[in-house]
Every structure is written in C-alpha cells, then in structure tokens.
Design an enzyme around this catalytic site. Structure first.
Site, short mmCIF file in Angstrom:
data_model
loop_
_atom_site.label_atom_id
_atom_site.label_comp_id
_atom_site.label_asym_id
_atom_site.label_seq_id
_atom_site.Cartn_x
_atom_site.Cartn_y
_atom_site.Cartn_z
N ARG A 68 0.85 -1.18 0.00
CA ARG A 68 0.00 0.00 0.00
C ARG A 68 0.89 1.24 0.00
NH1 ARG A 68 -2.32 3.15 4.62
NH2 ARG A 68 -4.02 4.34 3.74
N HIS A 99 -2.64 10.97 0.61
CA HIS A 99 -2.13 10.76 1.97
C HIS A 99 -1.48 12.07 2.41
CE1 HIS A 99 -0.84 7.37 4.88
NE2 HIS A 99 -0.50 8.52 5.46
N GLU A 150 -7.24 8.65 6.03
CA GLU A 150 -7.50 9.33 7.30
C GLU A 150 -7.91 10.79 7.14
OE1 GLU A 150 -4.24 8.79 10.00
OE2 GLU A 150 -4.46 6.62 10.04
N ASN A 160 -7.50 1.91 9.86
CA ASN A 160 -6.19 2.08 10.50
C ASN A 160 -6.40 2.08 12.00
OD1 ASN A 160 -5.25 2.43 7.93
ND2 ASN A 160 -4.67 4.58 8.16
N TYR A 201 -4.32 1.90 15.88
CA TYR A 201 -3.08 1.86 16.65
C TYR A 201 -3.32 1.64 18.15
CZ TYR A 201 -0.66 3.32 12.46
OH TYR A 201 -0.14 3.35 11.19
N GLU A 245 -3.58 -0.08 8.12
CA GLU A 245 -2.41 0.30 8.92
C GLU A 245 -2.56 -0.25 10.32
OE1 GLU A 245 -1.38 4.48 9.17
OE2 GLU A 245 -1.74 4.77 7.04
C1 FCB Z 1 -1.27 7.26 10.62
C2 FCB Z 1 -0.81 7.76 9.27
C3 FCB Z 1 0.52 7.25 8.85
C4 FCB Z 1 1.50 7.15 10.01
C5 FCB Z 1 0.88 6.41 11.16
C6 FCB Z 1 1.79 6.22 12.33
O1 FCB Z 1 -2.13 8.18 11.20
O2 FCB Z 1 -1.75 7.44 8.28
O3 FCB Z 1 1.00 8.07 7.82
O4 FCB Z 1 1.95 8.39 10.36
O5 FCB Z 1 -0.28 7.07 11.58
#
Ligand code: FCB
Length: 466
Positions: free
Chosen positions: A86, A130, A175, A304, A306, A370
């Site tokens: 990607r 992006h 995002e 995405n 985290y 992500e």
């Molecule tokens: C996301 C972004 C990516 C990277 C990660 C850690 O928000 O899409 O570009 O910075 O976080």
C-alpha cells in the site's frame, strides 16, 4: 480479556487462503526527491520548512530516498513475501499546481513503481491522497474550499486512467480525520490552521472529494477494480461506568468516527454531531445532493488502528482543538505498556472496533490498512535490530484479526505500518515505525527481527501462538 484467551494450546492460528499480507507507506514520508522531475511543493513541504512545526526541523526533502531506491525497496518486499504493498501517490508530482497540466514524469514514476511490484507478484494498493495537498490549492483555500474536491476528482481520473489496468484496489483518502482536524483544527499537521469551523468545513470537502473521486474512478477503471477509503477509526471507551463518561464517549465518537462513517455508509451526517457543533458552524457548507455524492457505494473500507481512546468529561479546555464540540472531553491515560509514541498497547480496542463496524455498518468488506508501533530501535553490534515489543504488538493484533475473521467479519487483509522507518509527520525522524530499519545518514536498510518474524507469518499464512 488477557492475551491468553487467544491461546489455542500453543498451536497455529491459520488465516484464510488468499488473505492479503501487506505493508504500507505514504509518499511524503518515504520518497524524498522533493523537487525531482517537476514535482511541485505540497502543504507538507511548506509546513516542515516552517520553523517549530516539526521536531528537529526535519523535512521530507530526502526522507528515505525511496523515489530513487524503489527497486531496492521492492526487492525487500519480495524478500519478505508480501502479497500487497500500500503506497500513496504524491499529487504534486502528477499536477504540480494541483490543477490542469499533468506532469508526465510524475505519472511515469508511478507506472514504473507499479510495474516493478507486478513483476514481483506484489499487488499494488494505491492511495490517492495521503495528506500532501499541492500548495497552490492550499493558497486558494485548501480543504476549506469546495473547489478542492473537484480538483481531487480530476486528479483521481488522471491517475485512474493511467494505472487502472494494473492497480486492482484504489483508496481515495487516507485518514480524512487527520487532514481536517489536525490540519485545520489543532494545527499540529499541515497546513497548520487552528479554526474549528474551518476544520468541519474541511471534513465535509474531504468527504465530497472522496465521493466525487469514487465516481471519477468508476468512470475510468475497468470492471473489477475496487474502490475504498481508509479511516483512522477510534476505539473509544468510557473511562468509567458513569453517565458523564458515556456522554464523553458519545460526543467524541461523533466527531472521530460517525462524522465520516455515517455520510459514507448511512446516507447522511449524524444529527447529534450537527447539534453538538452547532455553536461553531451552521453547516451551510453542506449543499443539497452532497450527501448522496458522499454515499457513492464503495467496495471496501480500510481501517487504520493503533491504540484505544479512553474518555471522560472534565474541565472545559480552551485553545486549538482537533475535537470540535468536545472541549470538556478529557483523555484518560490507560495504565499499562505504551509505544514510543506514548500510545497504549491494547489489541482489545481493535476487537471492539471491528465488532462495532460489523454490527453498525454491516455487509462491507474490511481491510486493516495500517497497524503497527514505534519503538526506539537500534542496530546492535552484531548487525541485528531486536524489536521484541513490535513482534508482540503485531502478534497480538493479528490474533484479533484472526479472531474477527472466525467471528464472521469479512476482513480481507492486513498491512503493517510501516515497511520502512520514515518521516513521522510532526515527529520528524524521531519515531521509528518500520519493520525495516533505515540509517538516515547512509540510507542503509536492515531487516528488524519483526521483519523476519513477519516473513515467517506470511510464509505460514498464520501465527504461532506459543
Ligand atoms: C497514521 C498515518 C501514517 C502514520 C501512522 C503512524 O495516522 O496514516 O502516515 O503516520 O499514523
């Protein structure tokens, strides 16, 4: 739930045949070549060159030199056995001023990149936007301006026309929450505005750009090519069982998640979000017919994830914010381990999020576009990069992906963020997310232990759960 719940007597969690194993990057974070072959400036060039905006004054001028070293990097991807990659296209390489004439050298570059991926049997997954808006468009009002959405559709059609025969999966935006609310609200990201009303306008114009972009892509892509959007959805949890924590969670969920999900997938903006932000804007930027454009059907939703977000109500704050209408919402630090970003490590957030999507927005195929973690990685004397925390993070999150598939969620693939250490936006080069270590002075790449581990996972099409 402890991670032990995933234990299947030390056995292997196997993924379905055809599960997509990928890694993700973004143009400005890796390419460098800021002025190469006719590329124009983007808002991130301007922002990173503005003193005080990025840690250490770092910029993406050189980044990890992927613009020139893409063949080396694709060889690395092949070595890892990735089934997909990607990446994003830099709009100012294609249209240096964001509109009008196409820079042939820019399009040629992405064609070479795509062809090299295909030559290695790696599926290209292309993100159109992006975050690197051509600076000229920002000078004309950026995402605060409705015309930017039309310009995006034009850009989508240029790239779609050229690469549609070779790229099977297209993503309009990465995002949009970050573009709108960090870019125009808190000012932490380019272009650095701090105006809550403008951030809501920007969010709408980004969504409109997505809808117009989907239509533009559909008209040029061959049948069978899929179109998606990637959202950074927040797994928001009330910090306590109190009604005030529930209210904080509802309000934040509105401007983090439903402000995007509902117009994309349910035909319109949620009533409570419009009400909660009513003192900031009258929403007159939404014109008749816009919501139908935004709701243009997509084939897949990119997610995405985290870290989870724990909230409660507290003392109202003033000053720039990425959360319009949420001045009295406070973020509660969850106890337990965190990454080098300070982000809590807790895969349960991903499970909650996927279940919620499955229940509230059923029937839409999902892809984790992500997921990953930053740690302070170093090359050891013996040449290895030992990153056991990253391996544990990836393994725990992949276990949730596996569990979600078993539970009947249509989850088609997983992309690690990121293939390479890179320019982490306002943090510059201080945060390393790669499974491949990059020495920024020499541009030398070294596979971290997590890359070796990921290669074994891909080869086995599963994770071993000891
Ligand atoms: C996301 C972004 C990516 C990277 C990660 C850690 O928000 O899409 O570009 O910075 O976080």
């Amino acid at each position: 739930m402890s991670t032990q719940e995933y234990s299947v007597n030390g056995s292997r969690l196997s993924f379905p045949a055809g599960f997509v194993w990928g890694a993700a990057t973004a143009a400005y974070q890796i390419e460098g070549g800021a002025t190469a072959d006719g590329r124009g400036p983007s808002i991130w060039d301007t922002f990173s060159h503005t003193p005080g905006k990025v840690v250490g004054g770092d910029t993406g001028d050189v980044a990890v030199d992927h613009y020139r070293q893409f063949r080396t990097d694709i060889a690395l991807m092949a070595e890892l056995g990735l089934s997909a990659y990607r990446f994003s296209v830099s709009w100012p390489r294609i249209q240096p001023g964001g509109r009008g004439p196409v820079n042939a050298a820019g399009l040629d570059y992405y064609e070479r990149l795509v062809d090299e991926l295909l030559r290695h049997g790696i599926m290209p997954v292309l993100t159109l936007y992006h975050w690197d808006l051509p600076q000229e468009l920002e000078d004309a009002g950026g995402w605060g301006e409705r015309d930017t959405a039309a310009r995006f559709a034009e850009f989508a059609s240029v790239v779609g026309t050229r690469l549609g025969d070779r790229v099977p999966l297209w993503t309009t935006l990465n995002e949009p929450w970050c573009s709108a609310f960090l870019g125009y609200g808190s000012g932490e990201h380019a272009p650095g505005h701090t105006d809550p009303a403008l951030s809501l306008r920007a969010a709408h114009h980004l969504l409109l750009a997505h809808g117009l972009g989907v239509a533009a892509l559909r008209s040029v892509l061959p049948a069978g090519a899929e179109v998606s959007i990637t959202l950074n959805l927040h797994a928001i949890m009330p910090a306590s069982p109190s009604p005030s924590a529930a209210e904080a969670a509802r309000r934040l969920d509105g401007v983090a998640n439903r402000i995007f999900l509902d117009p994309l997938l349910r035909g319109g903006y949620p009533f409570d979000v419009v009400r909660d932000t009513g003192s900031l804007t009258d929403w007159s930027f939404v014109r008749a017919g816009d919501e139908a454009v935004i709701g243009e059907p997509i084939d897949l939703l990119g997610v995405n994830y985290y870290a989870p977000t724990l909230v409660d109500l507290g003392e109202p704050r003033s000053g720039p914010t990425a959360w319009p209408g949420c001045d009295d919402v406070v973020f509660v630090r969850q106890p337990g381990p965190a990454t080098a970003m300070g982000w809590t490590i807790d895969a349960r957030g991903l499970r909650t999020l996927l279940l919620r999507l499955h229940e509230d927005y059923p029937g839409l195929p999902l892809m984790i576009t992500e997921n990953g973690a930053a740690f302070d990685d170093r090359v050891q004397a013996d040449g290895a990069v030992r990153d056991p925390e990253r391996i544990a993070y990836l393994r725990d999150h992949l276990a949730v992906v596996h569990e979600s598939i078993e539970a009947g969620i249509d989850l088609r693939g997983y992309f690690v963020w990121s293939l390479l250490d890179n320019f982490e936006w306002a943090f510059g080069y201080t945060k390393r997310f790669g499974i491949v270590h990059v020495d920024y002075a020499t541009q030398r790449r070294v596979l971290k232990d997590s890359a070796h581990w990921y290669r074994a996972v891909i080869r086995a099409n599963g994770i071993d759960w000891a």
